[in-house]
Design a protein around this motif. Structure first.
Motif, mmCIF file in Angstrom:
data_model
loop_
_atom_site.group_PDB
_atom_site.id
_atom_site.type_symbol
_atom_site.label_atom_id
_atom_site.label_comp_id
_atom_site.label_asym_id
_atom_site.label_seq_id
_atom_site.Cartn_x
_atom_site.Cartn_y
_atom_site.Cartn_z
ATOM 1 N N ALA A 76 -54.191 -122.540 -59.749
ATOM 2 C CA ALA A 76 -55.301 -121.495 -59.071
ATOM 3 C C ALA A 76 -55.038 -121.237 -57.785
ATOM 4 O O ALA A 76 -55.245 -120.227 -57.323
ATOM 5 N N VAL A 77 -53.973 -122.072 -57.083
ATOM 6 C CA VAL A 77 -53.440 -121.640 -55.755
ATOM 7 C C VAL A 77 -51.947 -121.313 -55.894
ATOM 8 O O VAL A 77 -51.467 -121.588 -54.622
ATOM 9 N N GLY A 78 -51.575 -120.672 -56.925
ATOM 10 C CA GLY A 78 -49.922 -120.080 -56.756
ATOM 11 C C GLY A 78 -49.003 -121.051 -57.028
ATOM 12 O O GLY A 78 -47.817 -121.025 -56.668
ATOM 13 N N GLY A 79 -49.398 -122.409 -57.631
ATOM 14 C CA GLY A 79 -48.400 -123.441 -58.142
ATOM 15 C C GLY A 79 -48.127 -123.708 -59.532
ATOM 16 O O GLY A 79 -48.021 -124.708 -59.931
ATOM 17 N N GLY A 80 -48.138 -122.554 -60.256
ATOM 18 C CA GLY A 80 -48.100 -122.789 -61.753
ATOM 19 C C GLY A 80 -46.836 -123.237 -62.196
ATOM 20 O O GLY A 80 -46.656 -123.487 -63.408
ATOM 21 N N ILE B 65 -41.864 -128.434 -52.107
ATOM 22 C CA ILE B 65 -41.116 -130.032 -52.447
ATOM 23 C C ILE B 65 -42.525 -130.744 -52.196
ATOM 24 O O ILE B 65 -42.912 -131.066 -51.063
ATOM 25 N N LEU B 66 -43.130 -131.362 -53.260
ATOM 26 C CA LEU B 66 -44.168 -131.881 -53.138
ATOM 27 C C LEU B 66 -43.910 -133.690 -53.036
ATOM 28 O O LEU B 66 -44.676 -134.244 -52.432
ATOM 29 N N GLU B 67 -42.741 -134.091 -53.629
ATOM 30 C CA GLU B 67 -42.396 -135.474 -53.744
ATOM 31 C C GLU B 67 -40.862 -135.368 -53.713
ATOM 32 O O GLU B 67 -40.271 -134.443 -54.189
ATOM 33 N N ALA B 68 -40.252 -136.363 -52.872
ATOM 34 C CA ALA B 68 -38.881 -136.587 -53.108
ATOM 35 C C ALA B 68 -38.603 -138.051 -52.865
ATOM 36 O O ALA B 68 -39.048 -138.932 -52.003
ATOM 37 N N HIS B 69 -37.600 -138.437 -53.729
ATOM 38 C CA HIS B 69 -37.260 -139.768 -54.099
ATOM 39 C C HIS B 69 -35.776 -140.111 -53.984
ATOM 40 O O HIS B 69 -35.346 -139.439 -54.746
ATOM 41 N N ILE B 70 -35.402 -141.146 -53.151
ATOM 42 C CA ILE B 70 -33.965 -141.598 -53.409
ATOM 43 C C ILE B 70 -33.919 -142.587 -54.810
ATOM 44 O O ILE B 70 -34.917 -143.162 -54.912
ATOM 45 N N LEU C 78 -34.440 -137.433 -56.442
ATOM 46 C CA LEU C 78 -35.433 -136.699 -57.444
ATOM 47 C C LEU C 78 -36.513 -135.860 -56.720
ATOM 48 O O LEU C 78 -37.025 -136.681 -55.873
ATOM 49 N N VAL C 79 -36.863 -134.658 -56.763
ATOM 50 C CA VAL C 79 -37.889 -134.030 -56.133
ATOM 51 C C VAL C 79 -38.668 -133.082 -57.097
ATOM 52 O O VAL C 79 -38.140 -133.034 -58.213
ATOM 53 N N LYS C 80 -39.852 -133.007 -56.798
ATOM 54 C CA LYS C 80 -40.932 -132.532 -57.365
ATOM 55 C C LYS C 80 -41.345 -131.323 -56.859
ATOM 56 O O LYS C 80 -41.661 -131.574 -55.774
ATOM 57 N N ILE C 81 -41.302 -129.989 -57.544
ATOM 58 C CA ILE C 81 -41.394 -128.785 -56.843
ATOM 59 C C ILE C 81 -42.440 -127.976 -57.594
ATOM 60 O O ILE C 81 -42.517 -127.895 -58.764
ATOM 61 N N ARG C 82 -43.528 -127.259 -56.914
ATOM 62 C CA ARG C 82 -44.350 -126.526 -57.485
ATOM 63 C C ARG C 82 -44.151 -124.903 -56.651
ATOM 64 O O ARG C 82 -44.102 -124.979 -55.305
ATOM 65 N N GLU D 47 -38.528 -117.226 -59.938
ATOM 66 C CA GLU D 47 -37.683 -116.596 -58.793
ATOM 67 C C GLU D 47 -37.927 -117.308 -57.281
ATOM 68 O O GLU D 47 -36.910 -117.623 -56.657
ATOM 69 N N GLN D 48 -39.153 -117.831 -57.218
ATOM 70 C CA GLN D 48 -39.571 -118.754 -56.049
ATOM 71 C C GLN D 48 -38.726 -120.126 -56.071
ATOM 72 O O GLN D 48 -38.388 -120.611 -55.250
ATOM 73 N N LEU D 49 -38.806 -120.570 -57.355
ATOM 74 C CA LEU D 49 -38.062 -121.819 -57.531
ATOM 75 C C LEU D 49 -36.752 -121.598 -57.314
ATOM 76 O O LEU D 49 -36.065 -122.640 -56.661
ATOM 77 N N GLN D 50 -36.136 -120.763 -57.890
ATOM 78 C CA GLN D 50 -34.539 -120.323 -57.475
ATOM 79 C C GLN D 50 -34.263 -120.443 -55.916
ATOM 80 O O GLN D 50 -33.201 -120.932 -55.495
ATOM 81 N N ASP D 51 -35.325 -119.619 -55.120
ATOM 82 C CA ASP D 51 -35.189 -119.670 -53.895
ATOM 83 C C ASP D 51 -35.102 -121.207 -53.183
ATOM 84 O O ASP D 51 -34.377 -121.346 -52.362
ATOM 85 N N VAL D 52 -36.104 -121.913 -53.737
ATOM 86 C CA VAL D 52 -36.270 -123.270 -53.116
ATOM 87 C C VAL D 52 -34.892 -123.850 -53.605
ATOM 88 O O VAL D 52 -34.330 -124.850 -52.770
ATOM 89 N N LEU D 53 -34.323 -123.940 -54.798
ATOM 90 C CA LEU D 53 -33.185 -124.400 -55.123
ATOM 91 C C LEU D 53 -32.039 -124.031 -53.954
ATOM 92 O O LEU D 53 -31.102 -124.865 -53.661
ATOM 93 N N ARG D 54 -32.042 -122.666 -53.782
ATOM 94 C CA ARG D 54 -31.048 -122.342 -52.729
ATOM 95 C C ARG D 54 -31.009 -122.916 -51.265
ATOM 96 O O ARG D 54 -30.127 -123.364 -50.720
#
Length: 150
Positions: free
Chosen positions: A58-62, A88-93, A101-105, A110-117
């Motif tokens: 509902a807030v653009g994190g589908g 990045i919502l969570e990051a764990h060593i 390990l990271v959790k991304i929304r 395309e936005q996910l690809q930008d975060v990976l970059r």
């Protein structure tokens, strides 16, 4: 922490807006006693914060992805670099083949690809392995009732 504290935590996880009177009634305490117990749980750091659960779509994190981050160096000092990426919502060593390990929304792939970059730009990152979630059956908070076996 006793069974009453655990019951209070379970009640608060269901609805943190409940009055102390309602909390107390649910666990067999007065409103004042419930308030005092909750205050002590906060002081001890058991209750870290009170938040609202928001529907991510509902807030653009589908788009939800879990990303294993490979590195050429120890990533334990990189927390601020990962935290600087708001998607990045969570990051764990972690132990194993990857370092982090990271959790991304995001709203789109395309936005996910930008975060990976941007993750690749973090010093020491040598690769990523992304898994995109197609459907979530359920998510649940930590259960104070089941973690200790009770």
């Amino acid at each position: 922490m006793d069974h009453i504290d655990r019951a209070l935590l379970a009640q608060l996880q269901q609805d943190a807006t409940q009055s102390y009177a309602a909390l107390g009634q649910a666990v067999g305490l007065s409103a004042g006693a419930a308030h005092e117990r909750v205050r002590k749980l906060r002081e001890r750091g058991i209750i870290r914060r009170t938040t609202a659960e928001v529907d991510p779509a509902a807030v653009g994190g589908g788009v939800l992805a879990y990303v294993m981050v490979d590195s050429t160096a120890w990533m334990g000092d990189s927390a601020d670099d990962f935290a600087a990426l708001p998607e990045i919502l969570e990051a764990h060593i972690i132990a194993g083949s990857a370092s982090v390990l990271v959790k991304i929304r995001t709203a789109t792939t395309e936005q996910l690809q930008d975060v990976l970059r941007r993750i690749y730009a973090i010093d020491g990152v040598s690769g990523t392995q992304a898994t995109v979630v197609l459907e979530t059956f359920f998510e649940r908070p930590v259960s104070p009732q089941t973690l200790d076996g009770t």
